[in-house]
Each structure stands twice: as C-alpha cells, then as structure tokens.
Motif scaffolding. Structure first.
Motif, mmCIF file in Angstrom:
data_model
loop_
_atom_site.group_PDB
_atom_site.id
_atom_site.type_symbol
_atom_site.label_atom_id
_atom_site.label_comp_id
_atom_site.label_asym_id
_atom_site.label_seq_id
_atom_site.Cartn_x
_atom_site.Cartn_y
_atom_site.Cartn_z
ATOM 1 N N LEU A 243 0.847 -1.185 0.000
ATOM 2 C CA LEU A 243 0.000 0.000 0.000
ATOM 3 C C LEU A 243 0.884 1.237 0.000
ATOM 4 O O LEU A 243 1.863 1.301 0.745
ATOM 5 C CB LEU A 243 -0.893 0.018 1.250
ATOM 6 N N PRO A 244 0.607 2.242 -0.857
ATOM 7 C CA PRO A 244 1.440 3.447 -0.866
ATOM 8 C C PRO A 244 1.605 4.022 0.533
ATOM 9 O O PRO A 244 0.634 4.150 1.283
ATOM 10 C CB PRO A 244 0.648 4.395 -1.774
ATOM 11 N N PRO A 245 2.848 4.349 0.913
ATOM 12 C CA PRO A 245 3.116 4.838 2.268
ATOM 13 C C PRO A 245 2.308 6.085 2.626
ATOM 14 O O PRO A 245 2.039 6.944 1.783
ATOM 15 C CB PRO A 245 4.612 5.151 2.226
ATOM 16 N N ARG A 246 1.958 6.160 3.911
ATOM 17 C CA ARG A 246 1.275 7.308 4.491
ATOM 18 C C ARG A 246 2.189 7.934 5.534
ATOM 19 O O ARG A 246 3.193 7.334 5.924
ATOM 20 C CB ARG A 246 -0.061 6.866 5.100
ATOM 21 N N PHE A 247 1.814 9.114 6.012
ATOM 22 C CA PHE A 247 2.709 9.846 6.894
ATOM 23 C C PHE A 247 1.928 10.441 8.062
ATOM 24 O O PHE A 247 0.837 10.991 7.876
ATOM 25 C CB PHE A 247 3.421 10.960 6.114
ATOM 26 N N ASN A 248 2.511 10.309 9.280
ATOM 27 C CA ASN A 248 1.865 10.895 10.447
ATOM 28 C C ASN A 248 2.833 11.740 11.249
ATOM 29 O O ASN A 248 4.065 11.674 11.080
ATOM 30 C CB ASN A 248 1.187 9.829 11.309
ATOM 31 N N ARG A 249 2.225 12.535 12.135
ATOM 32 C CA ARG A 249 2.974 13.500 12.946
ATOM 33 C C ARG A 249 2.335 13.518 14.336
ATOM 34 O O ARG A 249 1.122 13.693 14.471
ATOM 35 C CB ARG A 249 2.899 14.880 12.296
ATOM 36 N N TYR A 250 3.167 13.320 15.350
ATOM 37 C CA TYR A 250 2.709 13.335 16.734
ATOM 38 C C TYR A 250 3.420 14.453 17.490
ATOM 39 O O TYR A 250 4.644 14.602 17.387
ATOM 40 C CB TYR A 250 3.025 12.009 17.431
ATOM 41 N N GLU A 251 2.653 15.208 18.258
ATOM 42 C CA GLU A 251 3.223 16.276 19.088
ATOM 43 C C GLU A 251 2.177 16.691 20.120
ATOM 44 O O GLU A 251 0.999 16.344 20.016
ATOM 45 C CB GLU A 251 3.613 17.483 18.215
ATOM 46 N N GLY A 252 2.621 17.431 21.147
ATOM 47 C CA GLY A 252 1.691 18.001 22.113
ATOM 48 C C GLY A 252 0.795 16.990 22.805
ATOM 49 O O GLY A 252 -0.387 17.239 23.007
ATOM 50 N N GLY A 253 1.341 15.832 23.149
ATOM 51 C CA GLY A 253 0.547 14.799 23.798
ATOM 52 C C GLY A 253 -0.153 13.857 22.854
ATOM 53 O O GLY A 253 -0.875 12.955 23.293
ATOM 54 N N GLY A 254 0.037 14.036 21.548
ATOM 55 C CA GLY A 254 -0.594 13.156 20.567
ATOM 56 C C GLY A 254 -0.185 11.703 20.759
ATOM 57 O O GLY A 254 0.972 11.407 21.088
ATOM 58 N N ALA A 255 -1.122 10.794 20.560
ATOM 59 C CA ALA A 255 -0.885 9.374 20.778
ATOM 60 C C ALA A 255 -1.867 8.568 19.939
ATOM 61 O O ALA A 255 -2.803 9.116 19.356
ATOM 62 C CB ALA A 255 -1.045 9.033 22.261
ATOM 63 N N TYR B 208 7.915 12.442 13.460
ATOM 64 C CA TYR B 208 7.481 12.220 12.081
ATOM 65 C C TYR B 208 7.765 10.764 11.698
ATOM 66 O O TYR B 208 8.832 10.221 12.020
ATOM 67 C CB TYR B 208 8.251 13.125 11.118
ATOM 68 N N ALA B 209 6.836 10.158 10.992
ATOM 69 C CA ALA B 209 7.044 8.776 10.547
ATOM 70 C C ALA B 209 6.192 8.490 9.322
ATOM 71 O O ALA B 209 5.212 9.187 9.045
ATOM 72 C CB ALA B 209 6.714 7.785 11.664
ATOM 73 N N SER B 210 6.586 7.456 8.609
ATOM 74 C CA SER B 210 5.773 6.905 7.537
ATOM 75 C C SER B 210 5.296 5.527 7.972
ATOM 76 O O SER B 210 5.990 4.827 8.712
ATOM 77 C CB SER B 210 6.584 6.789 6.242
ATOM 78 N N PHE B 211 4.122 5.143 7.518
ATOM 79 C CA PHE B 211 3.606 3.817 7.840
ATOM 80 C C PHE B 211 2.896 3.261 6.608
ATOM 81 O O PHE B 211 2.332 3.999 5.811
ATOM 82 C CB PHE B 211 2.661 3.875 9.052
ATOM 83 N N PHE B 212 2.965 1.945 6.470
ATOM 84 C CA PHE B 212 2.342 1.311 5.304
ATOM 85 C C PHE B 212 2.185 -0.173 5.580
ATOM 86 O O PHE B 212 2.703 -0.706 6.571
ATOM 87 C CB PHE B 212 3.173 1.541 4.035
ATOM 88 N N TRP B 213 1.449 -0.831 4.688
ATOM 89 C CA TRP B 213 1.172 -2.258 4.851
ATOM 90 C C TRP B 213 1.560 -3.015 3.591
ATOM 91 O O TRP B 213 1.476 -2.497 2.483
ATOM 92 C CB TRP B 213 -0.308 -2.483 5.147
ATOM 93 N N THR B 214 1.941 -4.267 3.794
ATOM 94 C CA THR B 214 2.354 -5.141 2.704
ATOM 95 C C THR B 214 1.499 -6.402 2.696
ATOM 96 O O THR B 214 1.290 -7.023 3.749
ATOM 97 C CB THR B 214 3.829 -5.552 2.870
ATOM 98 N N GLN B 215 0.996 -6.748 1.518
ATOM 99 C CA GLN B 215 0.385 -8.060 1.339
ATOM 100 C C GLN B 215 1.462 -8.988 0.827
ATOM 101 O O GLN B 215 2.066 -8.756 -0.215
ATOM 102 C CB GLN B 215 -0.774 -8.003 0.349
ATOM 103 N N SER B 216 1.710 -10.035 1.574
ATOM 104 C CA SER B 216 2.777 -10.973 1.235
ATOM 105 C C SER B 216 2.270 -12.083 0.320
ATOM 106 O O SER B 216 1.072 -12.391 0.277
ATOM 107 C CB SER B 216 3.345 -11.580 2.520
ATOM 108 N N LEU B 217 3.199 -12.698 -0.394
ATOM 109 C CA LEU B 217 2.882 -13.913 -1.142
ATOM 110 C C LEU B 217 2.470 -15.042 -0.201
ATOM 111 O O LEU B 217 1.778 -15.976 -0.592
ATOM 112 C CB LEU B 217 4.092 -14.346 -1.962
ATOM 113 N N VAL B 218 2.920 -14.943 1.064
ATOM 114 C CA VAL B 218 2.647 -15.958 2.084
ATOM 115 C C VAL B 218 1.894 -15.290 3.223
ATOM 116 O O VAL B 218 2.438 -14.423 3.907
ATOM 117 C CB VAL B 218 3.952 -16.605 2.585
#
Length: 226
Positions: free
Chosen positions: A80-92, A170-180
């Motif tokens: 899945l195309p990578p997405r991006f998030n940002r946490y600050e100020g108590g974000g969780a 700052y981070a990127s997150f994404f998911w992979t569908q595996s052959l297995v």
C-alpha cells in the motif's frame, strides 16, 4: 516476526524528506480512522492526495524494491502506498489492530495487511515519548528507532504509539500483502533463505545449496497464496 531494517534511508535522504514534511499542511488523523480507531487516535496525517505523500511515498517504494532484506522477509505481493503521520503536544494512538484490508487509492485493488511497517523520520533525542509498542507472540516490544530506520511486524499485532510529550515525531507507515499470508510460514522461509545465503557465502560450492534452495522454493510454492 518483528524485524528492523537499519538505514533504509541515508541521513541526507531523511533530511530532504523532513524538509518537505515540515513544510506540508497536515490534517486531523482521525479522518482516515475507522469508528473504533478514531476513539484512540490523536495525531496529524498528510492527506492521501498530497503531493508530498506521493513524492516521498514513491521514493520509499522504490527503495524497498532495492532492499534484499525487505524482500526476503516480506515476500511482497502488493504494498500500500506509504502514508505519513505527525505526533506532538501529547498526541498518541491507543491500543489497536490495523484493518485487515485497505483499498489502493484510485484503483479497485485491495491490499491485505499481512505486514505493518513504520519508517522513522525523527531521531529518538528529538522527542520524548512516542514509542511504538507492539504486543504479539514475541512478547511486548518497545520500538523507538533512529531516523531512516524501519521496523516490520505482523499486521495482526496489537500495538500503540505512546504520547509525545516533547518535540515532534514524524514517521511513515504502510502495509504489505505478502505472497505468504501466515507469519509463521514467512518466518520459516526467511530463516531458510538466510541460512542458504550464509552457506553460499562461506561454502559457495557446497552440494547442499541446490538441495536447500529447492526446499525453499517448494515451500514457497506450497504456501504462496497466488
């Protein structure tokens, strides 16, 4: 299986990506969350159609395709195309399990979330808190990696991001569908592939290399979902 890939991006590549991320306009992360996840999600996220999302996302996908460790461990069919998030100020982001399926934007294709991945764009000393906490058969693991490093873990895992009390994460997150599809089978194939590579490096003419490679491919043929 949980696996870290160090230095997926170089320090200079991280710096260029960070500049773009810092200058972008961010949305409330709850806009992309399901009903249950929205109750525990407090962060910012780049819109999926933002040019920075596509630009850096395509760069990450290209790098993953050139990373043997990712290919060996994930056996990727679709990412899945990578997405991006940002946490600050108590974000969780409280305890949750990721959705089983996601649509690839602009297509009719779906990705089964066999493997979750987080790529860090902030160094640990830039923020307090913000640890990725993963709970699975390997126990509870707390992850806070240097910028440019990636962690992969089963999409079935319960996980959370602890509150960020200082600085910005700052981070990127994404998911992979595996052959297995099954994590235990992927782990077996990864261990076997690693052993074959080590044997090849130490004893390139060993008669067992061909036989072990045949076992690997026969297992992959048996376990592959395609």
């Amino acid at each position: 299986m949980m696996l870290q890939i160090p230095d997926l991006l170089s320090a200079d590549e991280v710096r260029k990506c960070r500049q773009a991320l810092e200058q972008a306009e961010w949305d409330d992360g709850r806009k992309t969350a399901g009903h249950q996840a929205a109750q525990v999600k407090r962060n910012l996220q780049l819109p999926l159609d933002h040019p920075v999302t596509k630009g850096i996302g395509d760069f990450i996908l290209d790098r993953l395709g050139q990373t043997p460790l990712f290919i060996s461990a994930a056996l990727p069919l679709k990412v899945l195309p990578p997405r991006f998030n940002r946490y600050e100020g108590g974000g969780a982001y409280g305890n949750h399990v990721d959705n089983a399926l996601f649509n690839i934007p602009g297509t009719a294709l779906r990705v089964r979330t066999d493997i979750s991945s987080t790529l860090f764009f902030s160094d640990p000393d830039e923020y307090d808190g913000g640890e990725l906490v993963i709970e699975d058969t390997f126990g509870q693991q707390t992850v806070k990696l240097p910028a440019g490093h990636l962690v992969m873990y089963p999409g079935t895992s319960l996980h959370r991001v602890n509150p960020v009390t200082r600085g910005v994460r700052y981070a990127s997150f994404f998911w992979t569908q595996s052959l297995v599809a099954l994590d235990t089978q992927r782990r077996t194939l990864f261990d076997l592939d690693t052993a074959i590579q080590r044997l090849t490096a130490d004893h390139p003419d060993h008669a067992s290399i061909g036989q072990l490679s045949g076992v690997y491919h026969n297992l992959l043929r048996q376990w592959s979902t395609t």
